[in-house]
Design an enzyme around this catalytic site. Structure first.
Site, PDB file in Angstrom:
ATOM      1  N   GLY A   2       7.991  10.022  25.031  1.00 24.73           N
ATOM      2  CA  GLY A   2       8.362  11.225  24.070  1.00 24.73           C
ATOM      3  C   GLY A   2       7.332  11.003  22.744  1.00 24.73           C
ATOM      4  N   THR A  13      -4.891  -6.613   3.949  1.00 21.73           N
ATOM      5  CA  THR A  13      -3.655  -6.368   3.311  1.00 21.73           C
ATOM      6  C   THR A  13      -3.518  -6.975   1.951  1.00 21.73           C
ATOM      7  OG1 THR A  13      -2.513  -6.147   5.606  1.00 21.73           O
ATOM      8  CG2 THR A  13      -1.125  -6.422   3.769  1.00 21.73           C
ATOM      9  N   PHE A  18       0.860  -1.127   0.071  1.00 19.67           N
ATOM     10  CA  PHE A  18      -0.119  -0.015   0.067  1.00 19.67           C
ATOM     11  C   PHE A  18       1.025   1.199   0.015  1.00 19.67           C
ATOM     12  CE2 PHE A  18      -3.237  -2.899   2.333  1.00 19.67           C
ATOM     13  CZ  PHE A  18      -4.013  -3.014   1.161  1.00 19.67           C
ATOM     14  N   TYR A  38       7.805  13.490  38.951  1.00 22.16           N
ATOM     15  CA  TYR A  38       8.342  14.832  38.062  1.00 22.16           C
ATOM     16  C   TYR A  38       7.642  15.154  36.787  1.00 22.16           C
ATOM     17  CZ  TYR A  38      10.266  10.077  36.006  1.00 22.16           C
ATOM     18  OH  TYR A  38      10.434   9.090  35.695  1.00 22.16           O
ATOM     19  N   SER A  43       0.345  -0.784  13.533  1.00 23.34           N
ATOM     20  CA  SER A  43       0.838  -1.879  14.503  1.00 23.34           C
ATOM     21  C   SER A  43       0.908  -1.362  16.001  1.00 23.34           C
ATOM     22  CB  SER A  43       2.150  -2.250  14.102  1.00 23.34           C
ATOM     23  OG  SER A  43       2.160  -2.862  12.889  1.00 23.34           O
TER      24      SER A  43
END
Length: 486
Positions: free
Chosen positions: A355, A251, A95, A337, A156
């Protein structure tokens, strides 16, 4: 091989000064425009062997700085020449993940500001732009405002995150107690679903044996009766159903599971319903394609990838959910923190990563610079091109369709009835010859135990003439390999 030992007059301070950065950006911009203007002249797949690129690079890192101009020259000579060019208009494999120009510019801006959107307070605008862009996508595909979501790297990750939430809601208590001694859980998905479902089960500690691959019908869609039978059998055996994963745009064939029927079963048994619409989900923007998605509005979670059909640069995968609480229950953990009293959802609480890149900017810029009408028209054109290609493929009797054409994906093969081994050899050689030309790039799959060629139109750069070239190459290869046949 590049020599990294000669020092140059490049900046040796902690960073480039403004003039050096401006000059490098100008060179990079010029290279980018030239690359996109002439990518069609390059072979889609490079004529190289494993290890060729590695051998062309220096064995050790440079001790002294080098000029960006020199680095860019090596990039062009040794790296770009060894790429599979996903932005090539002849890329018809898998794809497509091509990139629209506005997303390239947005990617630069993301790198320039360099923020980490883990908490609202670590970058308020990044959090709110992401939430806005995700909500724009929700509206564009016609989902109700009960859905919200976040942006991950790939589908995923989204499916894995949804499974963790489903696992927790199934009452396993894994968050605190772990899997030891807990109930056996099961995950249900079709024979045609993406391997990421099994990988999610592996990563979530459930194991591949927990995944039930449900039979499909003649059009490669999950059979609701087979799903219900599998759930009933597990309950009888004391195994707790955790998640049903339906697929809209599988898929191999881009087939569409009957989501409404599957949702009714999942609701009846109290099982989490996740919809993998990574490839086809954006097509819900096209009004005449909306019927394929009937029932997904009742799912617990949905994943779709703007970095495929919409042309947002990798990576940008959106996970939508109707209730954030199960996601927070499975993964939210805030040490002292990172505590904050800001009245805003911290996106780090939904997902494993702390992150977070400013991916929302790319989607926001895409919507602003292209618009939903423009996005819909591109997908509409791709679907029409795929349908026309399928009709031309079967002309003359050399190729047959291996599955119904779905969205912009065509599955086909040169048939050799009664000679399975010969049929596979023939189709492998056909696809090898087409790909070796450098003008087109196709992929393959296996359907009903038979080797099958796939052609999927999804690049923003692909035009009808590129399909014409691919089809001519296919017919030419078949004729060369089967002289005397139609």
């Amino acid at each position: 091989m590049p020599n990294h030992t000669d020092p140059t007059d490049a900046a040796t301070a902690s960073d480039w000064d403004a003039a050096t950065l401006r000059a490098a950006l100008a060179k990079a911009a010029e290279w980018t425009v030239d690359y996109r203007s002439h990518v069609e002249e390059r072979p889609v797949f490079p004529a190289i062997a494993p290890g060729d690129v590695r051998r062309a690079l220096a064995e050790a890192p440079p001790r002294a700085p080098e000029s960006f101009e020199r680095v860019l020259a090596d990039f062009d000579e040794h790296v770009v020449s060894g790429l599979t060019h996903w932005n090539h208009p002849g890329f018809l494999a898998y794809f497509s993940s091509s990139t629209r120009a506005p997303s390239i510019v947005a990617e630069l801006l993301v790198a320039a500001v360099g923020v980490n959107a883990m908490l609202w307070r670590t970058s308020p605008a990044a959090t709110e732009v992401e939430r806005t862009a995700v909500d724009w996508l929700r509206q564009a595909v016609g989902l109700p405002d009960s859905f919200s979501g976040v942006i991950f790297d790939t589908a995923s990750t989204g499916t894995f995150t949804a499974l963790l939430a489903a696992r927790e809601r199934a009452g396993a208590g894994v968050r605190d107690e772990g899997l030891v001694g807990g109930p056996a859980l099961a995950v249900y998905t079709s024979e045609q679903s993406h391997s990421s479902v099994e990988k999610a089960a592996m990563a979530a500690g459930l194991g591949r044996r927990s995944v039930r691959r449900i039979e499909t019908d003649a059009a490669f869609r999950m059979r609701p009766d087979a799903l219900e039978a599998a759930i009933a059998a597990d309950l009888e055996a004391g195994i707790r159903p955790a998640m049903v994963c339906a697929t809209v745009g599988t898929t191999s064939t881009a087939s569409v599971d009957p989501v409404s029927a599957l949702q009714s079963i999942a609701e009846r048994y109290g099982v989490w319903l996740h919809v993998d619409a990574a490839y086809a989900g954006p097509a819900a923007i096209v009004p005449e394609q909306r019927a394929h998605f009937r029932g997904w509005e009742a799912a617990d979670s949905i994943v779709l990838n703007p970095h495929k059909w919409l042309g947002t640069s990798l990576d940008c995968s959106v996970l939508l959910y109707r209730d954030v609480a199960p996601f927070r229950a499975s993964l939210a953990l805030t040490p002292t923190y990172l505590e904050s009293e800001d009245d805003e959802t911290d996106l780090m609480d939904v997902g494993l990563a702390l992150g977070r890149r400013f991916r929302g900017l790319k989607l926001w810029v895409l919507f602003r610079c292209v618009g939903t009408d423009g996005l819909a028209e591109t997908m509409r054109r791709h679907i029409a091109m795929a349908e026309a290609a399928a009709a031309r493929l079967v002309e003359g009797g050399v190729f047959e369709l291996a599955a119904p054409v779905s969205f912009s994906t065509v599955c086909f093969r040169a048939a050799r009835e009664g000679d399975a081994a010969g049929e596979e050899r023939l189709n492998r050689e056909i696809i090898a010859r087409v790909n070796a030309s450098g003008r087109s790039f196709l992929s393959h799959t296996e359907l009903d135990g038979r080797y099958t060629v796939r052609l999927s139109v999804g690049s923003v750069h692909t035009e009808e003439r590129h399909l014409d070239e691919a089809l001519e190459a296919l017919h030419r290869a078949a004729a060369d390999l089967s002289p005397g046949e139609p």
